[in-house]
Design a protein around this motif. Structure first.
Motif, PDB file in Angstrom:
ATOM      1  N   UNK A   1     -28.273  78.967  12.223  1.00 28.59           N
ATOM      2  CA  UNK A   1     -29.083  77.819  11.792  1.00 28.59           C
ATOM      3  C   UNK A   1     -29.137  77.755  10.274  1.00 28.59           C
ATOM      4  N   UNK A   2     -29.319  78.900   9.626  1.00 29.27           N
ATOM      5  CA  UNK A   2     -29.333  78.950   8.167  1.00 29.27           C
ATOM      6  C   UNK A   2     -27.968  78.539   7.616  1.00 29.27           C
ATOM      7  N   UNK A   3     -26.894  78.975   8.251  1.00 29.56           N
ATOM      8  CA  UNK A   3     -25.549  78.594   7.822  1.00 29.56           C
ATOM      9  C   UNK A   3     -25.292  77.104   7.972  1.00 29.56           C
ATOM     10  N   UNK A   4     -25.799  76.531   9.047  1.00 29.14           N
ATOM     11  CA  UNK A   4     -25.653  75.087   9.244  1.00 29.14           C
ATOM     12  C   UNK A   4     -26.460  74.318   8.200  1.00 29.14           C
ATOM     13  N   UNK A   5     -27.634  74.823   7.868  1.00 25.48           N
ATOM     14  CA  UNK A   5     -28.437  74.202   6.808  1.00 25.48           C
ATOM     15  C   UNK A   5     -27.683  74.244   5.482  1.00 25.48           C
ATOM     16  N   UNK A   6     -26.980  75.334   5.220  1.00 24.23           N
ATOM     17  CA  UNK A   6     -26.178  75.432   3.998  1.00 24.23           C
ATOM     18  C   UNK A   6     -25.101  74.349   3.970  1.00 24.23           C
ATOM     19  N   UNK A   7     -24.485  74.091   5.104  1.00 22.25           N
ATOM     20  CA  UNK A   7     -23.455  73.050   5.174  1.00 22.25           C
ATOM     21  C   UNK A   7     -24.048  71.672   4.896  1.00 22.25           C
ATOM     22  N   UNK A   8     -25.240  71.405   5.417  1.00 23.10           N
ATOM     23  CA  UNK A   8     -25.880  70.112   5.155  1.00 23.10           C
ATOM     24  C   UNK A   8     -26.286  69.966   3.689  1.00 23.10           C
ATOM     25  N   UNK A   9     -26.755  71.043   3.089  1.00 22.91           N
ATOM     26  CA  UNK A   9     -27.104  70.997   1.665  1.00 22.91           C
ATOM     27  C   UNK A   9     -25.852  70.737   0.839  1.00 22.91           C
ATOM     28  N   UNK A  10     -24.780  71.449   1.144  1.00 21.59           N
ATOM     29  CA  UNK A  10     -23.525  71.249   0.409  1.00 21.59           C
ATOM     30  C   UNK A  10     -22.998  69.829   0.605  1.00 21.59           C
ATOM     31  N   UNK A  11     -23.119  69.301   1.811  1.00 20.42           N
ATOM     32  CA  UNK A  11     -22.671  67.923   2.077  1.00 20.42           C
ATOM     33  C   UNK A  11     -23.477  66.934   1.243  1.00 20.42           C
ATOM     34  N   UNK A  12     -24.775  67.167   1.119  1.00 19.58           N
ATOM     35  CA  UNK A  12     -25.611  66.257   0.337  1.00 19.58           C
ATOM     36  C   UNK A  12     -25.265  66.323  -1.152  1.00 19.58           C
ATOM     37  N   UNK A  13     -24.582  67.381  -1.556  1.00 22.72           N
ATOM     38  CA  UNK A  13     -24.151  67.529  -2.944  1.00 22.72           C
ATOM     39  C   UNK A  13     -22.686  67.141  -3.130  1.00 22.72           C
ATOM     40  N   UNK A  14     -22.106  66.496  -2.108  1.00 25.49           N
ATOM     41  CA  UNK A  14     -20.757  65.949  -2.232  1.00 25.49           C
ATOM     42  C   UNK A  14     -19.638  66.887  -1.841  1.00 25.49           C
ATOM     43  N   UNK A  15     -19.938  67.962  -1.157  1.00 21.00           N
ATOM     44  CA  UNK A  15     -18.912  68.923  -0.751  1.00 21.00           C
ATOM     45  C   UNK A  15     -18.470  68.665   0.687  1.00 21.00           C
ATOM     46  N   UNK A  16     -17.368  69.294   1.083  1.00 20.62           N
ATOM     47  CA  UNK A  16     -16.804  69.133   2.419  1.00 20.62           C
ATOM     48  C   UNK A  16     -17.667  69.877   3.447  1.00 20.62           C
ATOM     49  N   UNK A  17     -18.200  69.135   4.409  1.00 22.22           N
ATOM     50  CA  UNK A  17     -19.099  69.716   5.408  1.00 22.22           C
ATOM     51  C   UNK A  17     -18.412  70.789   6.245  1.00 22.22           C
ATOM     52  N   UNK A  18     -17.180  70.516   6.699  1.00 19.71           N
ATOM     53  CA  UNK A  18     -16.488  71.465   7.581  1.00 19.71           C
ATOM     54  C   UNK A  18     -16.193  72.796   6.888  1.00 19.71           C
ATOM     55  N   UNK A  19     -15.798  72.733   5.641  1.00 19.34           N
ATOM     56  CA  UNK A  19     -15.541  73.966   4.891  1.00 19.34           C
ATOM     57  C   UNK A  19     -16.835  74.763   4.751  1.00 19.34           C
ATOM     58  N   UNK A  20     -17.905  74.076   4.397  1.00 19.79           N
ATOM     59  CA  UNK A  20     -19.175  74.757   4.197  1.00 19.79           C
ATOM     60  C   UNK A  20     -19.803  75.214   5.503  1.00 19.79           C
ATOM     61  N   UNK A  21     -19.496  74.547   6.591  1.00 20.84           N
ATOM     62  CA  UNK A  21     -19.978  75.028   7.882  1.00 20.84           C
ATOM     63  C   UNK A  21     -19.348  76.374   8.197  1.00 20.84           C
ATOM     64  N   UNK A  22     -18.056  76.502   7.937  1.00 18.65           N
ATOM     65  CA  UNK A  22     -17.382  77.790   8.140  1.00 18.65           C
ATOM     66  C   UNK A  22     -17.981  78.883   7.279  1.00 18.65           C
ATOM     67  N   UNK A  23     -18.150  78.593   5.986  1.00 14.29           N
ATOM     68  CA  UNK A  23     -18.759  79.583   5.099  1.00 14.29           C
ATOM     69  C   UNK A  23     -20.191  79.888   5.511  1.00 14.29           C
TER      70      UNK A  23
END
Length: 62
Positions: A19-41
């Motif tokens: 859940x924390x990792x998914x939240x990181x992906x949403x935060x990164x997406x809101x800052x203009x980053x690739x959601x799928x890459x950040x979901x993996x990270x």
């Protein structure tokens, strides 16, 4: 010595980690980053990925 694994605690912590990792992906997406890459990270890194995503500068989306 305790050799028995507390599986209930293990799964609770694993779900929270994801859940924390998914939240990181949403935060990164809101800052203009690739959601799928950040979901993996995020799923690998959990809290570290969330902190890193918060520290990212926002990309200019013009």
């Amino acid at each position: 010595m305790m050799n028995e694994i507390n599986w209930q605690l293990f799964w609770i912590l694993m779900i929270l980690h994801c859940i924390i990792g998914t939240a990181a992906a949403f935060v990164a997406k809101s800052r203009g980053r690739n959601f799928n890459v950040w979901l993996g990270w995020g799923l690998l890194g959990g809290t570290v990925a969330l902190i890193t995503a918060f520290l990212l500068p926002a990309k200019n989306l013009d």
